[in-house]
Write an enzyme that holds these catalytic residues in place. Structure first.
Site, PDB file in Angstrom:
ATOM      1  N   VAL A  13       0.831  -1.203   0.000  1.00 29.47           N
ATOM      2  CA  VAL A  13       0.000   0.000   0.000  1.00 29.47           C
ATOM      3  C   VAL A  13       0.865   1.252   0.000  1.00 29.47           C
ATOM      4  CG1 VAL A  13      -1.722   1.328   1.285  1.00 29.47           C
ATOM      5  CG2 VAL A  13      -1.932  -1.161   1.130  1.00 29.47           C
ATOM      6  N   TYR A 142      -3.231 -11.779  14.177  1.00 30.55           N
ATOM      7  CA  TYR A 142      -3.113 -10.543  13.405  1.00 30.55           C
ATOM      8  C   TYR A 142      -4.288  -9.615  13.689  1.00 30.55           C
ATOM      9  CZ  TYR A 142      -3.178  -7.462   9.312  1.00 30.55           C
ATOM     10  OH  TYR A 142      -3.223  -6.373   8.486  1.00 30.55           O
TER      11      TYR A 142
END
Length: 323
Positions: A13, A142
């Protein structure tokens, strides 16, 4: 122009977010290591930062108005850590909160945090998308580490006055995407038969990289984004079969999709210890981006089809012409 600090600029990203941010901000980078492909004469960088334990970042944080935090320990498909939760917490929770604490001490106005849909959960019932107001039940380390970071950031915002904005994307795709998405593209390009022709009853939300970048840019400055969390998506949800077909169309190929019944496919995957993969292929994971549209008047600038075409044919760093 405001002064902005970006972490994670070498990632999937961050690498494409950087040129977009440079159009309207003076950008400084916070990096683990030098990367000549993104650092040039127009971009200041502070290198050698350990995001597990950032240490004193006084010089890096001086004269900064906005901090966009994309760095972190990514979701790991083949985990090797003996204590995954601790490994994720070290970077994604404690490292993030230490960075944010120092940012607040230096008077940084806004902290934009790239979180994940996994902070809320892994699946939804068909037609019942996640919304920002629902309770969170992350199911893996996560997601747990991201949720704990979100909670700590909002608490810090209340105590210090620094504005926090949290962005939760679902599956992200775009130029440079790797992992399962890239493997799927490669299989379709080679014309391999895939047992994915009958997975039509689920729905998955996705967000193209161009749309995600557009939204993060907006969150940097929009007054109504302060101390809010948002889902962001392309706006349309797809079955697994339809999404695979769209990727094939972007490649200009006719997909060879075998009509294996979902129940049989699930049993086959379970037999090989691939229960998580079965859930992702066969289950639904939908998010509602209505809050982003209503509160920030955001509209995705790029269609899924356009971004898919650019994904399968272009190199990272280029920008698609969206419609």
């Amino acid at each position: 122009m405001s002064r902005l600090l970006l972490t994670g600029a070498t990632g999937f990203v961050g690498r494409q977010l950087l040129p977009a941010l440079k159009k309207n901000h003076r950008v400084r980078l916070l990096l683990r290591r030098s990367d000549a492909s993104i650092v040039d004469g127009s971009t200041e960088s502070i290198e050698g930062v350990d995001f597990d334990a950032p240490g004193n970042l006084g010089v890096a944080l001086e004269d900064i108005d906005i901090l966009v935090h994309c760095a972190g320990r990514a979701h790991v498909m083949k985990e090797s850590s003996k204590n995954p939760l601790e490994s994720f917490r070290r970077t994604n929770t404690r490292g993030t909160l230490e960075l944010a604490r120092q940012a607040a001490e230096h008077g940084i106005h806004r902290f934009v945090f790239l979180s994940s849909v996994k902070a809320q959960g892994e699946s939804t019932l068909l037609g019942q998308p996640f919304t920002e107001s629902q309770p969170c039940y992350p199911v893996d380390p996560y997601g747990q580490s991201k949720l704990e970071a979100e909670i700590g950031l909002l608490d810090l915002a209340q105590r210090t006055g620094m504005e926090v904005t949290i962005v939760r994307p679902p599956m992200i795709f775009g130029p440079g995407v790797k992992a399962n998405f890239r493997s799927l593209v490669n299989a379709l390009r080679r014309g391999l038969p895939l047992p994915l022709g009958s997975i039509c009853g689920n729905r998955r939300s996705v967000v193209g990289l161009t749309n995600l970048i557009s939204f993060v840019e907006l969150c940097c400055t929009h007054p109504a984004a302060a101390n809010q969390n948002f889902y962001v998506s392309d706006g349309l949800d797809y079955s697994t079969t339809r999404l695979v077909s769209l990727i094939a169309e972007a490649l200009g190929r006719s997909p060879r999709l075998l009509p294996v019944p979902p129940a049989i496919l699930r049993a086959m995957l379970l037999a090989f210890g691939k229960g998580a993969e079965a859930d992702r292929l066969l289950g639904s994971l939908q998010v509602s981006d209505q809050k982003a549209r209503d509160l920030l008047s955001w509209v995705p600038p790029c269609t899924t089809e356009t971004e898919l075409t650019f994904t399968v044919y272009s190199n990272p760093g280029q920008q698609p012409k969206c419609i």
